[in-house]
Structure formats: structure tokens, C-alpha cells
Design a protein around this motif. Sequence first.
Motif, short mmCIF file in Angstrom:
data_model
loop_
_atom_site.label_atom_id
_atom_site.label_comp_id
_atom_site.label_asym_id
_atom_site.label_seq_id
_atom_site.Cartn_x
_atom_site.Cartn_y
_atom_site.Cartn_z
N PRO A 220 16.42 -6.53 2.68
CA PRO A 220 16.01 -7.68 3.39
C PRO A 220 15.69 -8.95 2.46
O PRO A 220 15.86 -10.03 2.88
CB PRO A 220 14.51 -7.15 4.19
CG PRO A 220 14.90 -5.69 4.28
CD PRO A 220 15.70 -5.38 3.22
N ALA A 221 15.19 -8.36 1.13
CA ALA A 221 15.06 -9.67 0.48
C ALA A 221 16.42 -10.26 -0.07
O ALA A 221 16.41 -11.71 -0.16
CB ALA A 221 14.47 -9.10 -0.89
N ASN A 222 17.51 -9.42 -0.30
CA ASN A 222 18.48 -10.27 -0.48
C ASN A 222 19.12 -10.93 0.57
O ASN A 222 19.60 -11.93 0.24
CB ASN A 222 19.88 -8.83 -0.85
CG ASN A 222 19.51 -7.81 -1.80
OD1 ASN A 222 19.39 -6.63 -1.87
ND2 ASN A 222 18.90 -8.53 -2.97
N LYS A 223 19.13 -10.67 1.77
CA LYS A 223 19.61 -11.30 2.82
C LYS A 223 18.75 -12.54 3.20
O LYS A 223 19.49 -13.59 3.19
CB LYS A 223 19.50 -10.29 4.12
CG LYS A 223 20.47 -9.07 4.45
CD LYS A 223 20.07 -8.37 5.62
CE LYS A 223 20.83 -7.00 5.57
NZ LYS A 223 20.46 -6.29 6.79
N ARG A 224 17.51 -12.44 2.71
CA ARG A 224 16.68 -13.74 2.68
C ARG A 224 17.08 -14.90 1.62
O ARG A 224 17.21 -16.06 2.12
CB ARG A 224 15.02 -13.43 2.70
CG ARG A 224 14.58 -13.03 4.17
CD ARG A 224 12.84 -12.75 3.85
NE ARG A 224 12.49 -12.08 2.68
CZ ARG A 224 12.24 -10.76 2.74
NH1 ARG A 224 12.47 -10.02 3.80
NH2 ARG A 224 11.90 -10.02 1.51
N ALA A 225 17.32 -14.15 0.57
CA ALA A 225 17.90 -15.07 -0.57
C ALA A 225 19.08 -15.71 -0.26
O ALA A 225 19.35 -16.97 -0.55
CB ALA A 225 18.05 -14.24 -1.64
N VAL A 226 20.11 -15.15 0.53
CA VAL A 226 21.48 -15.48 0.74
C VAL A 226 21.37 -16.54 1.96
O VAL A 226 21.82 -17.51 1.84
CB VAL A 226 22.49 -14.39 1.03
CG1 VAL A 226 23.66 -15.13 1.86
CG2 VAL A 226 22.88 -13.67 0.05
N LEU A 227 20.38 -16.12 2.88
CA LEU A 227 20.04 -17.09 3.98
C LEU A 227 19.33 -18.63 3.41
O LEU A 227 19.60 -19.66 3.84
CB LEU A 227 19.24 -16.38 5.12
CG LEU A 227 20.11 -15.61 6.12
CD1 LEU A 227 18.81 -14.62 6.67
CD2 LEU A 227 20.75 -16.22 6.86
N SER A 228 18.69 -18.39 2.50
CA SER A 228 17.88 -19.33 1.82
C SER A 228 18.84 -20.30 1.34
O SER A 228 18.72 -21.58 1.49
CB SER A 228 16.75 -18.87 0.94
OG SER A 228 16.46 -20.28 0.31
N TYR A 229 19.89 -19.91 0.51
CA TYR A 229 20.94 -20.70 0.20
C TYR A 229 21.70 -21.41 1.10
O TYR A 229 22.08 -22.58 1.00
CB TYR A 229 21.93 -19.58 -0.95
CG TYR A 229 23.04 -20.49 -1.49
CD1 TYR A 229 23.10 -21.13 -2.60
CD2 TYR A 229 24.19 -20.73 -0.85
CE1 TYR A 229 23.93 -21.76 -3.37
CE2 TYR A 229 25.29 -21.41 -1.33
CZ TYR A 229 25.12 -21.83 -2.31
OH TYR A 229 26.26 -22.43 -3.03
N ILE A 230 22.42 -20.65 2.15
CA ILE A 230 23.10 -21.22 3.06
C ILE A 230 22.51 -22.21 4.11
O ILE A 230 23.13 -22.93 4.99
CB ILE A 230 24.09 -20.19 3.76
CG1 ILE A 230 23.09 -19.20 4.85
CG2 ILE A 230 24.75 -19.23 2.79
CD1 ILE A 230 23.97 -18.49 5.54
N THR A 231 21.04 -22.01 4.26
CA THR A 231 20.52 -23.01 5.38
C THR A 231 20.78 -24.29 5.19
O THR A 231 21.16 -24.78 6.25
CB THR A 231 18.85 -22.47 5.25
OG1 THR A 231 18.69 -21.16 5.66
CG2 THR A 231 18.30 -23.36 6.36
#
Length: 442
Positions: A220-231
Amino acid sequence: MRQHIHSWTRRGGIGWQLAEQTLINIVIQALGAITTLSFVHLLTVPAYATFGLAVTTVGFVSVASDLGLGASVSYFWRAATKGEEDFAHHYAAALYLRRFLFVIAAAVATLILCWLEYRAGKGAGQLLLLSLLTIALGWLQLNAQMAVQPIRLSGALRTANLNEFWGALLRALLAILAFVLVWREAWFPLISLGLGALATWILAERGRPDVLREPVQPTPANKRAVLSYITPTIPNSLVFATQGLLPLWLASLAGGAVVVAQTFALGRLAAIFVMINALMTNVIIPRIVNLRDDGHALRNGLVPVAAVALFCGGLLGVAAIFPRPFLYLLGGNYAGLHGELLLCLAAVSLQTLSTMVGQVTRAMGWVRFETWVMGAHVLVIAGAVWLFDFTTSASVLGFTLVLALANFLEMLAILAIGAAGIDSRPRTMRRASTAQEGEDGF
């Protein structure tokens, strides 16, 4: 991993890599031209309009399912070169999210495609086959792209190129087969593109870089990091996704199959720009993401942009003076579109430059600025829709040119904002960082 990633930039000069990349891309694009021109000459105008809508729908799904995820892969690779991030888990998160978004984007876009084709008189069986082929093509191309990208970032450019070469060769051979057997329906070109993507995907999976040899599951932390980048990139990506498909949708509603076919056929002349983007993606960006100094990376990213801008200007001049050789490639169905040719090349030139600048800014991590400029772009789209009637290919291409110009100016604004942040650093820090870089640049 950091030492492995960092060391490849020392092997071989940029001149040799550019020469090799240019050669293999010329070969791949030549195979693509065989594929494209075979179908342009072979398919009837209504069938080519259907094919064009399907391929453009796949392009929309590709961008709408990306939303900056492809750029995030480059970003996290660059972060890994600095020892700041773990690449494998972030890559797995980006792949998971892209496949998830694909399902949503494909469902929406395929429904619209079927509605447009239903209005054109297609039956239920034809619509079902078209839907299945479009979704399958999009899925195969997505996975092929995601599989090849880490290979390029690792520096194994020749391996990545060979993967794409065999896919391009298969597509060309199938196109020649269709031409010989006079298969004039839209379904076979979609199948040939899908089989080419499948071949590339299979080969790329066999040549994964060492860092991805062991399969990992994203946390989940990896997904949040990627989502934070693409937001911050989501608004821009969604607008960009519609920029290619919206003109053809409107052309299908207002102008019919002939306008769609003419617009899409002229776009096939933009193969040279695809090669330019391939060089940017395959050579320049991998070099940038392996440079630790931001100022050095930015300078190396902007040199090819300036060179391509000069090339585009020259190409437009040649097309204005000698339009017939360009149109001859498309055959008799599309002869006489002289003004439309210039509109198309001007729009594609600006789109190419916008894409190149956007690749640089995203590799630098300046994604948060994209949200700020998208409001203006939406207003441009709304205004342009009212200005053009979409009953002719000239009207459709004029609309495309306006949007391309707006997008180019927006990318330049993001570049200026990001570059100002680099220039604000003390000169001594920039000099020390550049000295530390040593031979890593080009």
C-alpha cells in the motif's frame, strides 16, 4: 542497484548511441510505414474510418490508463540511482495501477466507439468483434510498453530495440499478407497490430533487467507513493488523452466516414515524428534519469528539443513547396489535401515538441505544476469546439492545431517554472554538483 544503474552511462558516447538508435528506429519505422501504407491503400474508406476510430480509441485508452504512470517509472528509476527509493516495488505498483485504470478507460472508450459505429450502420456481430479486438489490442500494447521500459532504463537499449523490431516485423509481414490476399476489412489490421504487440511483450518479459528478475508485490505504501506522483498529472493526462480522440469523435458525428478517414490517413504521414519521440524516449530520457545533477540533466534534455524544432520548421517548408510526394504515399483516395497536409504537419510538430518537453519535465519531477495550467487548456478546448464545425478534414485539423499550440505553450510554462527553481540555487552548488557528475553526461 545504484552502481549498476549508474555505470551504464559511462559505456559508449551519446553520439554512438544516437547513431545506433537512429538506425534501428529507421528500420522499425520503415516496417511501420509498410504496415500503415498497406492498410491505407488496401482498406475501403468506410473500413479505414472504422480502423482509424479503433486505433485512436486504443491510443486514448493507453493515455487514460497511464495518467503519468509511465513517467513515474522513469522518476522512481532516477530516484533509485540516488539511493532514495526502491525501484522494483514502485514499478510493480505502477503496473498494477495501470492495469486497473485500463479496465475503466477501455470500458468507457469502447462503449463510445460502439455507439459511433452503430450510428454508421454496423450490426451487433460487427460491434462485438470490433470491441473485442480493440480491447485486446489496448491490453497487449499496454503490457508491451510497460515490459520494455525498464529494459531501456537499465541501459540495454539494443535488447529493447530488438524486442520492438520483431514486433514491427511481424506486423509488416501480416500487412503484406493482407495486401496480397486483398483483405479489405478493418478487423485484420487490428489483429496484426495486436500480434505484433504480443510478440514484443513476450520477448521483453524474457529480457527483464536484473532488478526485476524476482517478482514482487506492491505494498500500500508503494501504491500511495506512485499515486502521489501522478495526482498532479491526472488532469493533464486526461485532457491529453481526449486531444487525439475528440477530433475524430466529433468528425464522425458531424462529417462522417470520409472526414474520419481523411483525417486519420493524413496522420499516418507523421511516422517521422514517431521516430523522433522514440529517440527521446529510448535515448535521451534514459540518460537524463541517470544524471544526478538537475541542471545538467535539464540541459541535456533541451538540446534535442531545440534540434527537433528546427527540423519541424524545415519539414513544413518542404511540404508547403512540394506537397504531392507526401500525398502520393496515401493513394488516390486522399490526393488533393494540400492545405490539410500543412495543418496536419503543423499540429503534429507542436504535439511532438510538447511531448518532448513534457517528458523532460516529468523526468525532472515537476509534475505538480501541470495541474495549474489545465484549467486554461479546458477553456481552450471548449472555445475551439464552438469555432469549428468538423464537417471537413480541414476543420478537424484546424481544431487539432489549436489544441496542439495551447498544449505546447502550457508545457513551456511548466518548463520555465521548474527551471527557475534550478537557477535559484547558489552557483557554487551547481558547479560542485556538475563537477561531481564527471563523465556521466553527454
